[in-house]
Design a protein around this motif. Structure first.
Motif, PDB file in Angstrom:
ATOM      1  N   ALA A  69       0.638  -1.288   0.014  1.00  0.00           N
ATOM      2  CA  ALA A  69      -0.046  -0.101  -0.083  1.00  0.00           C
ATOM      3  C   ALA A  69       0.800   1.319  -0.029  1.00  0.00           C
ATOM      4  CB  ALA A  69      -1.117  -0.029   1.087  1.00  0.00           C
ATOM      5  N   ILE A  70       1.946   1.179   0.696  1.00  0.00           N
ATOM      6  CA  ILE A  70       3.034   2.479   0.647  1.00  0.00           C
ATOM      7  C   ILE A  70       3.573   2.471  -0.432  1.00  0.00           C
ATOM      8  CG2 ILE A  70       4.896   3.304   1.823  1.00  0.00           C
ATOM      9  CD1 ILE A  70       2.339   3.934   3.444  1.00  0.00           C
ATOM     10  N   ILE A  81      -0.634   5.752 -10.546  1.00  0.00           N
ATOM     11  CA  ILE A  81      -0.267   4.951  -9.154  1.00  0.00           C
ATOM     12  C   ILE A  81      -0.770   3.573  -9.265  1.00  0.00           C
ATOM     13  CG2 ILE A  81      -0.696   5.239  -6.804  1.00  0.00           C
ATOM     14  CD1 ILE A  81       1.019   7.492  -7.662  1.00  0.00           C
ATOM     15  N   PRO A  82       0.030   2.627  -9.001  1.00  0.00           N
ATOM     16  CA  PRO A  82      -0.502   1.253  -9.320  1.00  0.00           C
ATOM     17  C   PRO A  82      -1.508   0.660  -8.075  1.00  0.00           C
ATOM     18  CG  PRO A  82       1.880   1.371  -9.666  1.00  0.00           C
ATOM     19  CD  PRO A  82       1.519   2.670  -8.830  1.00  0.00           C
ATOM     20  N   LEU A  83      -1.613   1.328  -6.970  1.00  0.00           N
ATOM     21  CA  LEU A  83      -2.326   0.705  -5.754  1.00  0.00           C
ATOM     22  C   LEU A  83      -3.699   0.788  -6.014  1.00  0.00           C
ATOM     23  CD1 LEU A  83      -2.431  -0.210  -2.919  1.00  0.00           C
ATOM     24  CD2 LEU A  83      -2.652   2.243  -1.869  1.00  0.00           C
ATOM     25  N   GLN A  86      -1.769   7.669   5.677  1.00  0.00           N
ATOM     26  CA  GLN A  86      -1.265   8.770   5.215  1.00  0.00           C
ATOM     27  C   GLN A  86      -1.864  10.022   6.513  1.00  0.00           C
ATOM     28  OE1 GLN A  86      -0.979  10.448   0.743  1.00  0.00           O
ATOM     29  NE2 GLN A  86      -3.161   9.888   0.997  1.00  0.00           N
ATOM     30  N   TYR A 146       3.529   1.365  -3.323  1.00  0.00           N
ATOM     31  CA  TYR A 146       2.888   1.335  -4.523  1.00  0.00           C
ATOM     32  C   TYR A 146       1.873   2.450  -4.687  1.00  0.00           C
ATOM     33  CZ  TYR A 146       5.675  -2.616  -6.218  1.00  0.00           C
ATOM     34  OH  TYR A 146       6.496  -3.464  -6.548  1.00  0.00           O
ATOM     35  N   GLY A 147       1.847   3.261  -3.518  1.00  0.00           N
ATOM     36  CA  GLY A 147       0.763   4.255  -3.364  1.00  0.00           C
ATOM     37  C   GLY A 147       1.473   5.547  -2.735  1.00  0.00           C
ATOM     38  N   PRO A 148       0.996   5.910  -1.696  1.00  0.00           N
ATOM     39  CA  PRO A 148       1.492   7.180  -1.121  1.00  0.00           C
ATOM     40  C   PRO A 148       3.208   7.337  -1.388  1.00  0.00           C
ATOM     41  CG  PRO A 148      -0.039   6.389   0.315  1.00  0.00           C
ATOM     42  CD  PRO A 148       0.049   5.375  -0.780  1.00  0.00           C
ATOM     43  N   ILE A 154      -4.595  -4.816  -3.374  1.00  0.00           N
ATOM     44  CA  ILE A 154      -4.332  -5.594  -2.149  1.00  0.00           C
ATOM     45  C   ILE A 154      -5.896  -5.668  -1.602  1.00  0.00           C
ATOM     46  CG2 ILE A 154      -2.110  -4.573  -1.624  1.00  0.00           C
ATOM     47  CD1 ILE A 154      -3.416  -2.511   0.319  1.00  0.00           C
ATOM     48  N   PHE A 179      -5.758   5.061  -6.157  1.00  0.00           N
ATOM     49  CA  PHE A 179      -4.837   5.942  -5.426  1.00  0.00           C
ATOM     50  C   PHE A 179      -4.724   7.066  -6.356  1.00  0.00           C
ATOM     51  CE2 PHE A 179      -1.372   7.990  -3.041  1.00  0.00           C
ATOM     52  CZ  PHE A 179      -1.880   7.900  -1.667  1.00  0.00           C
TER      53      PHE A 179
END
Lengths: 314, 314
Positions: free
Chosen positions: A224-225, B154-156, B200, A227-229, B185, B148
């Motif tokens: 989640a981190i 963004i891949p998530l 976040q 590939y995200g924020p 996920i 996201f």
């Protein structure tokens, strides 16, 4: 990113690296790559050899970042005594053990040996400079210069003065770190964990809470981190990202619009306790995620990504 | 990263994109880049033109990420009615307004119009699928597929079922997103903010606390992340980074060794309240940091860094 230069960093040509464990050795390699002379000391048996090996191990990365003209590992001298390592130093980077009594003893000795004009910066992540400097005859030249691991790769350095630190010493440290390509920031108050470790701790707490309550696996939270924020935070800090999320109205619009839901999330964040059981579950989750991948390979992959990011930043 | 392929994503060839605002348009562009047909609908005046413009704006980025063989913007069809857009769809990605009553009304209509085998995924960041699906005759095929921002980059994607969602629908969504190059996920419980927004929010809270208490400026906090932990989080998630920080002993050693200081930091983290005064100070801090830089340039810089990271990940 540092570029080729012959600047003498405001008359700092020799840095004493006191304590050459993981952090100190990484600092030493970075200073050498910036063309500085390094005089090192560490009382641990075998420290000299380990330092040489560590500098050699970091050197290829430093070549990729870019060496300052004339930089060479030949400018590293390991000394048998603290006083010999401090002789002729224009700046001191201390990375000794994280125990207040040991640190105070070391600073008392360094303070005795050095001219008052030499700034002594500590890499300490957990101790207060106000306490450490209190044993010095010249406490005003003692500051915190806290790197982020590994110091030869990550630009961030947090500079913090204790109660008796002078503005001049803080300015010297800030200017020196910036001149050698570090991203130095001034932390205005002595708080536990400085800035970056507090921000990390806040994220870790919620990550561990989500594992604790079965909302997600360790591997899913890592994804989640990463590939995200995490992708956005590598480019811009949290406030500038929020600003961009606000569109034309920017951060002001975003805080008006998203402020209430954010405060709702805040009210729902967890406060886990690191019990033995929870630690065991986290460890098992990491082992499942690793699936046999070794640390050396993982670290090499991580550092390759970081080098790429640093090269791509404007 | 997606690579050239002719796979039909487990028989999903046409995706209905319902709601084509910022998020929906970004989804539409991404689906097109993966070679899918997109049937879109949005009742807002001018939505068709804005969608076309947004897809055109995202296309160069999608070319850099890599188009699936045969991908073309010609496969986008905007429809005048919801029913027409759903006709023939194999998967639905809904990105409508974030109001429960509106969302329920929309899901009731989609549920009526679609064969029960078609999964309907919502991009909602704030609503519970258990509530949204409760109005459907076939609630089992309703799931959350939360991207996201921006989804085309963004891949998530966070996949979450409501109380009545079937495992088959969750599996279909997970497999579909993964087949088209997303990092999907599975969030196992419906919690506020899912995973990434909670993580976040935890970081934002401490960042805002540090501004509130005068420990650091907005710009310094942004630097602390973007030149510190953000660099590592782009490469690996928080748990794998902690594991590497533990050296040979890994995460287990780290939690033993650093657990107590981490818990001390947790006890010291702030709980700010977003007052008008604090919001104004954050806004002023961001404006000082921007120093006149426009959003378009900042966003382009950010996205260039992110594209570089995605290309460098193993």
């Amino acid at each position: 990113m540092p570029t080729e230069t012959n600047v003498k960093y405001d008359n700092i040509e020799q840095v004493a690296v006191i304590g050459t464990g993981v952090i100190g050795a990484s600092w030493a390699a970075y200073f050498l790559a910036r063309g500085l002379r390094v005089s090192a000391w560490d009382p641990a048996p075998g420290a000299h050899e380990r330092l040489r090996d560590a500098v050699d191990a970091h050197w290829p990365t430093l070549i990729r970042i870019g060496l300052t003209a004339g930089a060479t590992r030949e400018r590293l001298v390991f000394h048998d005594t603290l006083d010999a390592a401090l002789e002729g130093a224009d700046f001191v980077q201390e990375s000794g053990p994280e125990r207040e009594d040991l640190k105070q003893d070391l600073f008392r000795k360094m303070d005795d040996a050095l001219p008052p004009s030499v700034v002594i910066a500590s890499s300490s992540s957990g101790l207060l400079m106000s306490r450490v400097q209190s044993v010095c005859a010249h406490p005003e030249r003692v500051v915190l210069g806290h790197p982020f691991n590994p110091p030869h790769l990550i630009p961030l350095v947090e500079v913090i003065g204790g109660e008796q630190s002078s503005q001049a010493a803080i300015d010297t440290a800030m200017q020196f770190y910036r001149a050698i390509g570090k991203r130095a920031i001034h932390v205005r108050k002595e708080v536990k964990g400085h800035i970056a470790n507090r921000l990390q701790a806040a994220l870790w707490r919620e990550a561990i809470h989500l594992v604790d309550t079965g909302v997600a696996s360790v591997a899913d939270i890592d994804d989640a981190i990463a590939y995200g924020p995490g992708l956005r935070w590598a480019a811009l800090g949290p406030f500038l990202n929020l600003h961009l999320s606000g569109g034309a109205g920017g951060i002001a619009h975003l805080l008006e619009h998203l402020g209430p839901p954010i405060e709702t999330w805040w009210g729902d964040l967890g406060e886990p306790v690191l019990t033995d059981d929870l630690k065991a579950r986290i460890t098992a989750g990491v082992e499942a995620e690793l699936a046999g991948r070794g640390n050396a390979r993982l670290e090499a992959q991580r550092d390759a990504v970081i080098l790429g990011i640093l090269a791509s930043k404007p």
